[in-house]
Design an enzyme around this catalytic site. Structure first.
Site, PDB file in Angstrom:
ATOM      1  N   LEU A 131      33.089  29.277  41.445  1.00 35.14           N
ATOM      2  CA  LEU A 131      33.271  30.970  42.190  1.00 35.14           C
ATOM      3  C   LEU A 131      34.059  31.076  41.814  1.00 35.14           C
ATOM      4  CD1 LEU A 131      31.830  30.129  45.653  1.00 35.14           C
ATOM      5  CD2 LEU A 131      31.030  30.717  44.018  1.00 35.14           C
ATOM      6  N   ARG A 142      33.910  13.418  44.250  1.00 33.16           N
ATOM      7  CA  ARG A 142      32.463  13.490  44.039  1.00 33.16           C
ATOM      8  C   ARG A 142      31.775  12.664  43.743  1.00 33.16           C
ATOM      9  NH1 ARG A 142      30.902  20.432  43.934  1.00 33.16           N
ATOM     10  NH2 ARG A 142      31.824  20.147  46.011  1.00 33.16           N
ATOM     11  N   GLY A 182      21.903  37.414  32.226  1.00 35.00           N
ATOM     12  CA  GLY A 182      22.823  36.826  33.954  1.00 35.00           C
ATOM     13  C   GLY A 182      22.993  38.270  34.641  1.00 35.00           C
ATOM     14  N   ALA A 229      29.452  35.893  37.059  1.00 30.38           N
ATOM     15  CA  ALA A 229      29.667  35.967  36.552  1.00 30.38           C
ATOM     16  C   ALA A 229      29.525  37.266  35.396  1.00 30.38           C
ATOM     17  CB  ALA A 229      29.926  34.876  35.433  1.00 30.38           C
ATOM     18  N   HIS A 252      26.592  15.333  42.818  1.00 29.91           N
ATOM     19  CA  HIS A 252      26.687  16.014  43.835  1.00 29.91           C
ATOM     20  C   HIS A 252      26.403  14.684  45.115  1.00 29.91           C
ATOM     21  CE1 HIS A 252      28.222  18.042  47.488  1.00 29.91           C
ATOM     22  NE2 HIS A 252      28.488  18.524  47.450  1.00 29.91           N
ATOM     23  N   GLY A 288      24.752  36.591  38.231  1.00 32.80           N
ATOM     24  CA  GLY A 288      25.561  35.694  38.760  1.00 32.80           C
ATOM     25  C   GLY A 288      26.624  36.612  38.902  1.00 32.80           C
TER      26      GLY A 288
END
Lengths: 219, 639, 250
Positions: free
Chosen positions: B443, B332, B42, B46, B268, B44
């Site tokens: 993030l 949320r 992955g 991280a 959400h 992304g």
């Protein structure tokens, strides 16, 4: 030389050389046009101008050579870039629409190639006085040579068409040169685009006007 | 194998734990680092940040992503921002406050030590990103700007317009690219990881399939880092990318990694609602809209009048009514549940009845169209593009959508799973957000794990472990490769009549209805049976065209859906076993008289770690008791 | 939402692999006007699978216009005809009932076709690898507010950094040039003081790599700017040229 070849190795290096030589030619096109307006003033004035250019300015040959270099470099880079562009998309789209491509931008290679042919003929016409028929009389003046060519409707027509084609080439080339040299920005670009069109129009109309006038005068 | 979930939390004061741990950690001599190969799955936030940082330090790194470029990982879609306890506003922020807010926002189901470390390194993240050239929003003086986000009373969120995730990922991707150029990272794109190889109890490799050539390949490593994101696409419709999946973490789970809190998912509240059967994806409308949009539905059931024809007296501004102090800005989970409630009552709007209005009429009247355009122009355009409706003229319609998953593979303080050598970073692990994640914290966590945590904890693992020499000829690799190939062939050989998508949609619908915004024992039990039947049907009737030797997106999808058909059962079992409501997990049986979540700290203040016992077999629950030494547990209230 | 349907004829480029010559195939389809363009292809693929035919391969991921994975030429326009919109964000309501829709992959030698509408854009990654970054290792950064950066510079940097690397600029350019892509990255970093340090080296290295990979040249048609879903400005190319010039002469 090594420096130049390194510079031209980059596509942008080529573009910059293209732009500089192009701008040189743009200046020449304007100077040449303003000089040619003397054709409309009269034989004596024009010949005097030609005399100053060729005989009174020291090192004018160097200018001519520089000009020739500009043409050659411009052509050479142009062809090299065109080949690169062609190779970059060997298979064309079945359907391709354009949003912004202009008549000038899409025909640069064609108008450029046409202009080379024109230039050869033009030099044969005026500089070497070889066309439409070879003139061997060394005392013949430039005005007469020019008038002889432009007096013929077919030749005059050829010059008018060529002026328009050159105008189209420059209507994109003028802007493009500035963009390549990095002289463009959010505010300048729209102005440059307009300036280029005006410039192309001036060239096309200016040279055509001379050709038409000479035809009228000497027919 | 007797599993005990030892979090290995360092002793000492909460504020000193991380520094103490760093000092006590073993190191790897710079000259020796290149002897270690690290496989990063992955790319992304991280994955890219971890890979780049480890490569800079001298480790040999290989990265893997299923997209055609590392830059396309779904971190790129995060809009809002990234939190950091910089206190540039001078408004009372501190590491401790960020820690406190995150623990509370997570409804007291996160591990204190991890969260405190997250808050500590948050400040370094911003420094690092700015140095990389991330173009954060700035004020005219040239200094960084901040905005405030839900669940906090300070402005600590750094942002780059509505594209913060994109800019942060491009920053990490640029660091990654630099290491690729230097030869320190070998990047494998369009490559999917299909199994984890465990040799003598340690993670020592992975099996991949190249999505173009179809080649199944073995990769040896001294450690494996899973940075594979969340599993919201178990619901089929979610705000995640189409390719997001649970495959790598699920297959690691099947190899012995404990899965923690799988039922903790975040829904959400403000997504564009579903329009029809062929819809593939839900698009988020930023939470910020709730600052100026008033949420309402008609008071009457099945009111089919157009919004503008419904008089003020017949409108129910239900959030403002129920939560007068927070109004439209409740967290949320609360906002999402309230929307579901009014729709379940038959008061939802739109042709499906599955949406509520978010109305800007009053704000437009008060501030003028121009101000509203300046604030939300982009979002209004996006909404207009997708729905064909103009929010300036008629109210927006919104509905909750699956967005983020707090659950993930269980990891200790070192981010190591229950398989030694298998580390899990970012959304893929469970560690930092408890039962509900605060905005702009995802993030932060991804980058904290990658840039600032794993470089220390991985070195400690290498330094403290004697790793035997293993190559890809080891029988464990052969076994894993065979399993992968058999599974691919099995999928292709069914040759039934149902598309992969139809299974995914049916599963997603069942999960959304019964393991989504609110859950109950009956629905969950029914869904476990449903999933089991659907799984059988999948293996008997799925149709995947083509073969495994070249591009075959249906085959990729089928493998992922097959994993979801196993994993979803675990989600339901986890939800069923947690007899309380907390954060994103709302059990209808456990609510207060006025329909709020009722937490049970006495019996459920633990991390639920599940051990795999076979497909369709009951998994074993291991509990990691959560100890709160610093934060006092209280009931969240937004009235 | 107006839940109506339209019937269109799709003419889609089908190509099994890079060696295959490829051809167009025609598929009639009736689709909801609320569907996105990619959902329309999903629907077609569902039908094709049930009929035992090979579904159309296409790249896509986030479907919210930010990952840059999707893209195709639709009726001669990169990402279809809507301005500043990726293909995944294009909706069927912007097409007419009865319309023929021609769908082709990006075409450029630097983007070889993998299958149908899928192309290999790894050349973009290679360009970034050649220098599209600031060389800072983790841990060596000073405080984020140590160097003030004017809001104007930061905003310019952001506008260029918004590029999603989808390749529409290359696809739309009559010369298949990547200059908008390359210049966006150069410009993003050139606007920031921390990016200036290795600015010269970066411009030369990235341009060199771009040339090596077989992209065409900019002849200032401005088609890239018009096709860009993120509205990256052509002025970036002028800025890149300036960077190159100063790298060579200053």
């Amino acid at each position: 030389m090594a420096y130049i070849s390194r510079f031209t190795k980059y596509s942008i290096g080529k573009k910059i050389i293209m732009g500089i030589s192009g701008l040189g030619l743009c200046v020449f096109a304007l100077v040449h046009l303003s000089g040619n307006f003397l054709l409309l003033k009269g034989q004596a004035e024009f010949n005097a101008y030609a005399d100053i250019l060729h005989n009174k300015i020291p090192g004018f040959v160097a200018v001519e050579l520089g000009l020739a270099a500009c043409f050659i470099v411009h052509m050479w880079m142009g062809i090299s870039l065109a080949i690169q562009n062609r190779n970059a998309r060997p298979q064309q789209y079945a359907v391709k629409k354009s949003n912004t491509t202009s008549l000038g931008s899409s025909t640069m290679a064609y108008t450029g190639t046409y202009f080379i042919l024109f230039l050869i003929i033009h030099l044969m016409n005026i500089k070497f006085a070889f066309l439409p028929k070879p003139i061997v009389d060394p005392s013949i003046d430039k005005y007469t040579v020019t008038a002889m060519v432009l007096a013929q409707p077919a030749w005059s027509f050829f010059y008018i068409i060529s002026s328009i084609i050159l105008g189209i080439h420059l209507s994109h080339g003028f802007y493009s040169a500035f963009q390549s040299l990095g002289i463009a920005g959010e505010k300048t670009t729209p102005k440059l685009l307009i300036a280029a069109r005006i410039y192309g129009l001036v060239i096309a109309v200016g040279y055509s006007y001379i050709a038409v006038s000479m035809l009228m005068l000497h027919r | 194998m007797g599993i005990t979930l030892d979090a290995k939390i360092p002793s000492g004061n909460i504020a000193d734990k991380w520094d103490k741990h760093k000092f006590e950690s073993k190191l790897v001599n710079p000259a020796n680092r290149r002897k270690f190969t690290v496989l990063v799955v992955g790319t992304g936030l991280a994955g890219a940040s971890a890979a780049a940082t480890l490569a800079e330090q001298g480790y040999k790194v290989k990265t893997f992503c299923f997209q055609d470029s590392p830059r396309r990982a779904h971190s790129i879609a995060a809009q809002g921002g990234i939190n950091a306890a910089k206190n540039y506003r001078n408004d009372g922020d501190s590491v401790y406050r960020l820690f406190y807010d995150t623990i509370k926002g997570g409804d007291y189901r996160a591990r204190e030590a991890n969260v405190h470390r997250l808050a500590q390194v948050s400040v370094n993240i911003i420094d690092q990103c700015v140095a990389q050239g991330v173009p954060f929003a700035r004020e005219y003086g040239g200094y960084l700007d901040n905005r405030s986000f839900g669940g906090t009373q300070v402005a600590r969120t750094f942002y780059a317009a509505g594209q913060t995730g994109q800019q942060l990922l491009l920053g990490a991707y640029s660091a990654l690219s630099r290491q690729i150029e230097q030869g320190a990272i070998e990047s494998h794109t369009r490559t999917e990881v299909l199994d984890i190889v465990v040799v003598n109890g340690r993670a020592r490799g992975i099996i991949t399939r190249h999505l173009i050539t179809g080649e199944v390949k073995r990769h040896m490593g001294d450690a494996v880092l899973l940075c594979t994101g969340g599993y919201s696409t178990v619901f089929f419709l979610s705000t995640n990318a189409m390719g997001c999946n649970v495959t790598a973490t699920w297959r690691a789970h099947k190899k012995g990694a404990v899965f923690a809190n799988p039922c903790f998912t975040q829904i959400h509240p403000t997504s564009i609602p579903v329009h029809g059967e062929n819809q593939s994806k839900l698009t988020l409308m930023s939470e910020g809209l709730r600052n100026d949009g008033r949420v309402w539905v008609p008071k009457a059931k099945n009111d089919k009048r157009r919004a503008e024809d419904i008089p003020e007296a017949e409108r129910d501004y239900y959030l403002e009514e129920r939560y007068p102090s927070f109004g439209n800005l409740v967290p949320r989970d609360v906002a999402s549940r309230a929307a579901k409630k009014v729709c379940d009552e038959g008061r939802g709007v739109g042709s499906s009845g599955q949406s509520v209005y978010m109305d800007f009429r009053d704000s437009i009247k008060r501030l003028g169209k121009q101000v509203i355009t300046e604030k939300y122009g982009n979002l209004f355009d996006m909404y207009h593009k997708i729905t064909g409706e103009n929010p300036m003229e008629q109210p927006m319609r919104i509905y909750p959508a699956p967005h983020y998953t707090m659950g993930g593979l269980w990891v200790d303080y070192n981010l190591m799973s229950t398989i030694p050598g298998l580390f899990v970073l970012g959304e893929a692990n469970f560690s930092d957000h408890g039962a509900n994640r605060l905005g702009a914290s995802a993030l932060m966590q991804g980058l904290a794990d990658g840039y600032f945590v794993i470089p220390y904890t991985l070195a400690n693992y290498f330094g403290a472990t004697t790793l035997e020499k293993v190559d890809t000829q080891n029988p464990a690799f052969g076994d894993a490769e065979n399993t992968v190939k058999e599974r691919l062939n099995r999928i292709l050989s069914v040759k039934g009549n149902r598309t992969v998508d139809s299974f995914h949609k049916e599963l997603g619908r069942a999960m959304w209805d019964n393991c989504g915004m609110s859950r109950n024992a009956e629905g969950l039990t029914k869904t476990i049976e449903h999933i089991s039947k659907l799984r059988d049907e999948f293996w008997n009737t799925v149709r995947v065209p083509g073969d495994a030797n070249y591009v075959n997106p249906e085959l990729e999808k089928a493998g992922r859906v097959a994993d979801f058909l196993e994993f979803s059962e675990l989600m339901c079992r986890d939800a069923l076993s947690r007899n309380e409501s907390c954060g994103g997990h709302f059990r209808e049986e456990y609510q207060t008289e006025d329909n709020e979540a009722r937490r049970d700290d006495e019996n459920y203040c633990y991390v639920a770690g599940w051990e795999f016992n076979g497909v369709g077999k009951e998994p074993t629950l291991h509990k990691e008791q959560l100890v709160f030494d610093n934060v006092k547990l209280t009931q969240r209230s937004y009235k | 939402m107006s839940a109506s349907t339209i019937s269109v004829t799709l003419k889609i480029w089908r190509q099994k692999n890079p060696q295959d010559k490829g051809h167009f195939e025609t598929y009639p389809i009736t689709v909801s006007t609320d569907a996105s363009f990619l959902e329309m292809i999903d629907q077609l693929n569902g039908d094709l699978i049930v009929q035992g035919k090979d579904p159309v391969a296409f790249d896509h991921d986030c479907r919210e216009g930010i990952c840059g994975m999707c893209g195709a030429m639709v009726n001669g326009y990169a990402h279809a005809h809507e301005k500043a919109t990726t293909l995944c964000q294009t909706h069927m309501r912007s097409f007419k009932n009865g319309e023929e829709i021609v769908i082709e992959p990006w075409r450029a030698s630097a983007f070889p076709i993998i299958k149908d509408l899928m192309v290999d854009r790894s050349s973009f990654d290679k360009i970034i690898q050649s220098g599209g970054y600031i060389s800072v290792s983790t841990g060596s950064a000073p405080d984020a507010n140590a160097t003030p950066i004017s809001k104007i510079a930061a905003d310019h940097a952001f506008a260029s950094a918004a590029c999603i690397g989808c390749g529409a600029c290359v696809a739309a350019c009559p010369n298949a040039s990547a200059m908008l892509f390359v210049s966006a990255k150069i410009s993003h970093l050139a606007h920031l003081p921390q990016g200036r340090v290795e600015g010269k080296k970066r411009a030369a290295a990235m341009i060199d790599r771009m040339d090596e990979l077989g992209f065409g040249n900019c002849t200032n048609h401005r088609e890239c700017e018009a096709a860009c879903p993120k509205e990256i400005k052509l002025e970036n190319i002028a800025l890149m040229n300036r960077e190159f010039l100063t790298a060579e002469f200053a």
